[in-house]
Write a protein that holds these residues in place. Structure first.
Motif, short mmCIF file in Angstrom:
data_model
loop_
_atom_site.label_atom_id
_atom_site.label_comp_id
_atom_site.label_asym_id
_atom_site.label_seq_id
_atom_site.Cartn_x
_atom_site.Cartn_y
_atom_site.Cartn_z
N ASP A 1 1.04 -1.02 -0.11
CA ASP A 1 -0.15 0.04 0.01
C ASP A 1 1.03 1.22 -0.16
O ASP A 1 1.32 1.52 1.05
N TYR A 2 1.28 1.74 -1.13
CA TYR A 2 2.23 2.70 -1.23
C TYR A 2 1.77 4.05 -0.88
O TYR A 2 2.60 4.94 -0.75
N VAL A 3 0.51 4.13 -0.41
CA VAL A 3 0.28 5.40 0.30
C VAL A 3 0.53 5.35 1.87
O VAL A 3 0.82 6.65 2.38
N SER A 4 0.67 4.30 2.41
CA SER A 4 0.94 4.01 3.62
C SER A 4 2.11 3.10 3.95
O SER A 4 2.02 2.33 4.94
N SER A 5 3.27 3.56 3.67
CA SER A 5 4.32 2.46 3.60
C SER A 5 4.90 2.13 5.22
O SER A 5 5.21 1.17 5.57
N MET A 6 4.61 3.49 5.80
CA MET A 6 5.26 3.03 7.30
C MET A 6 4.41 2.25 7.99
O MET A 6 4.99 1.31 8.85
N SER A 7 3.12 2.03 7.62
CA SER A 7 2.21 1.00 8.34
C SER A 7 2.70 -0.43 7.97
O SER A 7 2.52 -1.41 8.70
N ASN A 8 2.69 -0.47 6.63
CA ASN A 8 3.27 -1.74 6.14
C ASN A 8 4.68 -2.27 6.87
O ASN A 8 4.70 -3.46 7.04
N ALA B 1 -3.64 -1.20 9.74
CA ALA B 1 -3.45 -0.23 9.04
C ALA B 1 -4.56 0.63 8.51
O ALA B 1 -5.54 0.45 9.03
N PRO B 2 -4.18 1.87 8.01
CA PRO B 2 -5.26 2.94 7.46
C PRO B 2 -6.48 2.19 6.90
O PRO B 2 -7.57 2.46 6.92
N LYS B 3 -6.12 1.28 6.03
CA LYS B 3 -7.09 0.63 5.28
C LYS B 3 -7.82 -0.79 5.85
O LYS B 3 -8.79 -1.16 5.46
N GLY B 4 -7.29 -1.02 6.97
CA GLY B 4 -8.00 -2.29 7.55
C GLY B 4 -6.68 -3.17 8.18
O GLY B 4 -5.84 -2.97 8.39
N GLU B 5 -7.26 -4.36 8.73
CA GLU B 5 -6.25 -5.32 9.15
C GLU B 5 -5.25 -5.82 8.12
O GLU B 5 -5.15 -6.34 7.08
N LEU B 6 -3.88 -5.23 8.45
CA LEU B 6 -2.98 -5.68 7.52
C LEU B 6 -1.97 -7.07 8.50
O LEU B 6 -1.61 -6.62 9.36
N GLY B 7 -2.02 -7.94 7.96
CA GLY B 7 -1.62 -8.91 8.68
C GLY B 7 0.01 -9.61 7.79
O GLY B 7 -0.33 -9.80 6.27
N PHE B 8 0.97 -9.97 8.44
CA PHE B 8 1.86 -10.83 7.77
C PHE B 8 1.81 -12.38 8.57
O PHE B 8 2.37 -12.20 9.94
N TYR B 9 1.94 -13.08 7.65
CA TYR B 9 2.12 -14.58 8.25
C TYR B 9 3.41 -15.05 7.80
O TYR B 9 3.54 -15.00 6.44
N ILE B 10 4.34 -15.49 8.60
CA ILE B 10 5.70 -15.84 8.23
C ILE B 10 5.79 -17.12 9.00
O ILE B 10 5.63 -17.56 10.01
N ASN C 1 -11.18 -6.46 1.54
CA ASN C 1 -12.44 -5.65 1.81
C ASN C 1 -13.09 -5.45 0.42
O ASN C 1 -14.33 -5.19 0.40
N LEU C 2 -12.23 -5.95 -0.81
CA LEU C 2 -13.00 -5.72 -2.05
C LEU C 2 -14.42 -6.96 -2.10
O LEU C 2 -15.09 -6.84 -3.03
N THR C 3 -14.16 -7.96 -1.20
CA THR C 3 -14.92 -9.07 -1.37
C THR C 3 -16.46 -8.37 -1.03
O THR C 3 -17.26 -8.83 -1.55
N SER C 4 -16.47 -7.25 -0.42
CA SER C 4 -17.84 -6.67 -0.22
C SER C 4 -18.29 -5.85 -1.19
O SER C 4 -19.55 -5.39 -1.01
N LEU C 5 -17.50 -5.63 -2.11
CA LEU C 5 -18.01 -4.73 -3.18
C LEU C 5 -19.30 -4.92 -3.84
O LEU C 5 -20.26 -4.20 -4.04
N LEU D 1 -16.71 2.11 -4.65
CA LEU D 1 -15.30 1.42 -4.65
C LEU D 1 -14.37 2.61 -4.06
O LEU D 1 -13.41 2.18 -3.25
N GLY D 2 -14.82 3.94 -4.43
CA GLY D 2 -13.54 4.97 -3.77
C GLY D 2 -13.95 4.80 -2.07
O GLY D 2 -12.80 4.91 -1.47
N ALA D 3 -14.94 4.37 -1.63
CA ALA D 3 -15.27 4.50 -0.26
C ALA D 3 -14.59 3.22 0.58
O ALA D 3 -14.33 3.44 1.61
N ILE D 4 -14.56 2.11 -0.31
CA ILE D 4 -13.58 1.29 0.38
C ILE D 4 -12.44 1.56 0.58
O ILE D 4 -11.76 0.82 1.57
N ASP D 5 -11.90 2.28 -0.21
CA ASP D 5 -10.30 2.78 -0.10
C ASP D 5 -9.44 1.73 -0.35
O ASP D 5 -8.94 1.17 0.41
N ILE D 6 -9.25 1.67 -1.64
CA ILE D 6 -8.17 0.41 -2.02
C ILE D 6 -7.03 1.14 -2.66
O ILE D 6 -7.08 2.15 -3.03
#
Ligand code: SF4
Ligand code: SF4
Lengths: 207, 579
Positions: free
Chosen positions: B278-285, B518-527, B547-551, B567-572
């Protein structure tokens, strides 16, 4: 449904529009094309439009700004270039897209490796500007440059060689003064410690 | 089930309850349970209906090539909070068939398709098991450990060819096609017919056919190149007049197999790659990834680093939300002037990111056990000026311009409604979930870093429409502001790194799941680590993607013009959707 909300939005837009000119008027000629003007347009209290008129104006980059890496060399008294790099290979290993490749120099007589790179390439098309090479080089030999205007018409020549990558220490000190002086300071301290450690050992040996 | 039986903080030992069907996962470094494939549906149904685990957050596969096993890993939560119930299903690699959870949790829809596409795990009972991220004619399943890409060099980085006898050259010269392409055996692009694509259109056409008036539906492709899709993204919609009766998103145009790259990389090398999700919020990633690896390594960053991290993450959230208001205006048809207002605010925050990390968007700032460098001089003051003065003021201005605006209200209120049940079942997260009346915020539900010490409210709104999503973001930005004010006030002096910075970290064998809000929702990393310098499995649970599942639920029954708005309001961000 009064349209009041809509009007208040238009008012907001109009206010911004006006503020731009008010600022222009207030700051006068100084607002554009001067370092001071650019600085005033990135303050937290800036109002109106604060576009930077690139390329006539450029945002000054902060010290930590990183773009492409370069190799640092010390300038000898006769103008010879003494690269700090020892070709230890750490940067090539840490580089995420693996765009650094280094050929180590071998001593022609003994065949043993010499701490000096024979060739050093960075494929700048692949470099992701992450800065990890500079962060983990143990010899402060590779650093991140501030120059970001590198557009070219072809891809040929985008694998930078050792010539193209080398830049003098003075250049490095110029773009990253804080880092540079901190590193120099650390180095001097280390050397002082070493010297101090040597002395008592020597006397002990003599005793 | 009475309420006092639900204890949020505890994960029940389900191997007792489902004796014979579920066993504990006893491998060293692993946790959770292993469920027999044939019992999966029963067990999950019970878990959902009786134990309150109603939120299926992540489904992914792991290819244990040496053991010849394929494992599907599920992370199940309670939407009232608490840690994850992790369970796995193991099947043989060459006979990888698992029952689909589609009918219990809709959030499994896309994730199972992804696991099928990338790992070749077949989910029986999934109604629409097409490839999702790669194209139909793709050869093989790329995340299988024995799959090799066209430019294959070695299993893991660092590649041996770079040092000490460095070879260099243009990478495409190594490839016979001079191209990054690989076709399946016997593939002829001239005669090939994309069957799944045809099927998609056919199913779109089928809907609404034989009605009394014998009207036909019209199938419309929105995208992939369209200013309203926020990137390369396509929606196949069937329209009855102006009304949407069917809508399926098609994604993958930006797919680069982030996870395969991640498994070739060393742990540290992945850090800059997470910036590109998510290149808008790289710090969260960065935050999410650092947390996951730190969990495996068993280290914690020092106090100051934690404060800096939260500061960066909250600045990111604020900026992301303000950015999304700009897009909202845009999607409503007010082309680009207001968008620039949002960008202006973002610019000032990016200045801060640039000063601390060296880059405006690709920050690469977090390290395992801390952050890359301390705040340079003057930055903290700049942040203070922003969070105490400018940011609250600008939010109020946006509030004033948007919230009461008749156009915004007319278009957004009642548009794209998602009920709480739907949102939970679809695995929606972040503002999308909270706008539907579910007060679920990972910072509170399963706190990480220093969030348990900070004072802020979980924002929740109840209508589940676009307007409430906007309000949720607005209020959340205010809360971020509140957090930031506490952080800049309390940030202690001290080290910013636990241990010495090292380019090769030791990560003990085991698994870990790190997740952040994350700003967009739950960001998880499984390692999954095998103790080697490179992760064995690296999976990203991307909020935009799920989140797009809900579209479709949001758009069905609405007008075609509102699709853009929904689509815009899901914020992808497509970088994260397609990975
Ligand atoms: S890490 Fe530094 S010294 Fe080692 S090869 Fe790279 S530039 Fe040279
Ligand atoms: S900046 Fe990153 S990608 Fe570029 S050469 Fe250095 S380590 Fe490699």
């Amino acid at each position: 449904m009064t349209g009041k909300g809509f009007l208040s939005m238009l008012l907001g837009v109009f206010k911004r529009f006006v503020m731009t000119y008010v600022e222009d008027f207030r700051k006068g000629k100084k607002r554009y094309y001067t370092a001071e003007g650019i600085e005033s347009r990135r303050k937290a209290d800036v109002q109106g439009i604060f576009t930077i008129q690139y390329p006539e104006e450029k945002l000054p980059v902060p010290e930590e700004f990183r773009f492409l890496p370069f190799l640092v060399y010390e300038e000898g008294p006769n103008g010879e270039k003494d690269l700090r790099c020892t070709s230890c290979g750490i940067c090539a290993k840490v580089c995420p897209p693996q765009c650094i490749s280094i050929v180590r120099t071998n001593d022609p007589v003994t065949g043993k490796p010499v701490p000096q790179p024979k060739e050093f390439y960075i494929d700048v098309d692949i470099c992701m500007n992450c800065g990890l090479c500079a962060e983990y080089c143990p010899f402060d030999a590779i650093k991140m440059d501030h120059d970001y205007e590198l557009a070219s018409y072809t891809r040929q020549g985008n694998i930078y060689d050792i010539e193209r990558l080398s830049k003098p220490v003075s250049y490095y000190a110029g773009i990253r003064p804080t880092n540079y002086s901190a590193e120099e300071h650390a180095r001097q301290e280390k050397e002082a410690l070493k010297a101090a450690a040597k002395k008592p050992a020597a006397t002990e040996g003599a005793g | 089930m009475s309420e006092e039986q639900v204890t949020v903080a505890q994960i029940p030992d389900i191997s007792l309850q489902f004796e014979g069907r579920v066993v504990k996962d006893t491998r060293a470094g692993y946790s959770g349970f292993i469920v027999g494939a044939e019992h999966l549906l029963d067990v999950v149904q019970t878990l959902r209906d009786e134990l309150g685990f109603d939120y299926l957050s992540s489904v992914t596969g792991v290819d244990y090539l040496p053991e010849g096993k394929m494992e599907v890993v599920y992370h199940l939560y309670r939407s009232i909070g608490g840690p994850a119930l992790v369970f796995k299903v193991q099947v043989p690699r060459d006979e990888a068939v698992v029952p689909s959870l589609y009918h219990i949790f809709k959030s499994a829809d896309w994730q199972e398709r992804e696991a099928w596409d990338l790992m070749g795990i077949r989910f029986v009972g999934h109604p629409d098991l097409r490839r999702i991220l790669t194209w139909e004619g793709f050869a093989g399943h790329p995340l299988r450990k024995d799959w090799k890409e066209p430019y294959f060099e070695e299993e893991t980085k660092p590649y041996k060819s770079r040092w000490p006898e460095g070879i260099t050259g243009y990478i495409e010269d190594n490839n016979p096609y001079h191209d990054n392409l690989q076709y399946p055996a016997g593939f002829d692009p001239e005669t090939w017919i994309p069957q799944a694509e045809e099927a998609l259109y056919a199913s779109a056409q089928k809907i609404g056919r034989d009605k009394e008036l014998h009207t036909d539906t019209v199938v419309v492709n929105l995208g992939p190149q369209h200013p309203s899709t926020h990137g390369v993204f396509r929606m196949v919609a069937a329209l009855d007049g102006e009304q949407v009766v069917f809508l399926k998103p098609v994604v993958g145009y930006l797919h680069r197999n982030h996870e395969k790259i991640g498994e070739r990389n060393t742990y540290l090398q992945n850090m800059p790659f997470t910036d590109r999700l998510d290149y808008v919020s790289s710090m969260s990633n960065n935050f999410g990834y650092a947390l996951a690896v730190e969990k495996l390594m068993g280290i914690k960053p020092p106090e100051r680093a934690d404060y800096i991290r939260v500061m960066m993450a909250e600045l990111t959230r604020w900026m992301n939300h303000v950015f999304s208001f700009g897009f909202l205006w845009n999607d409503l048809g007010s082309y680009f002037t207001p968008m620039i207002y949002a960008l202006e605010e973002r610019e000032l925050i990016l200045d801060i990111f640039e000063a601390v990390s060296g880059s405006r968007m690709m920050c690469n700032y977090f390290r395992f056990g801390g952050v890359a460098r301390d705040l340079p001089e003057g930055v903290l003051n700049k942040v203070k000026e922003l969070v105490f003065e400018r940011m609250p003021r600008q939010l109020d201005a946006i509030d004033k311009m948007l919230s009461t605006n008749e156009i915004v209200r007319n278009r957004c209120i009642g548009c794209g409604v998602l009920t709480a049940e739907q949102a939970i079942n679809n695995g929606a997260s972040g503002p999308n979930l909270r706008a539907s009346g579910v007060p679920y915020d990972i910072r509170r539900a399963d706190p990480y870093s220093i969030y348990d010490r900070l004072d802020f409210d979980v924002v929740v709104h109840y209508h589940g429409d676009v307007y409430d999503r906007y309000l949720t973001r607005l209020d959340e930005a205010r809360q971020s502001n509140r957090i930031l004010q506490q952080v800049v006030r309390d940030i202690p002096e001290g080290p910013i790194m636990t241990g010495k910075p090292a380019y090769q970290v030791r990560v003990p064998a085991g698994e870990a799941y790190g997740r952040v809000e994350a700003p967009k929702g739950e960001l998880g990393f499984y390692i999954v680590s095998t103790g080697k310098p490179n992760p064995w499995r690296y999976h990203v649970r991307a909020p935009s993607f799920i989140n797009l599942t809900s579209l479709e639920d949001m758009c069905r029954g609405g007008k075609i013009a509102d699709v853009v708005l929904n689509l815009g309001a899901i914020d992808i961000v497509l970088g994260e959707v397609d990975r």
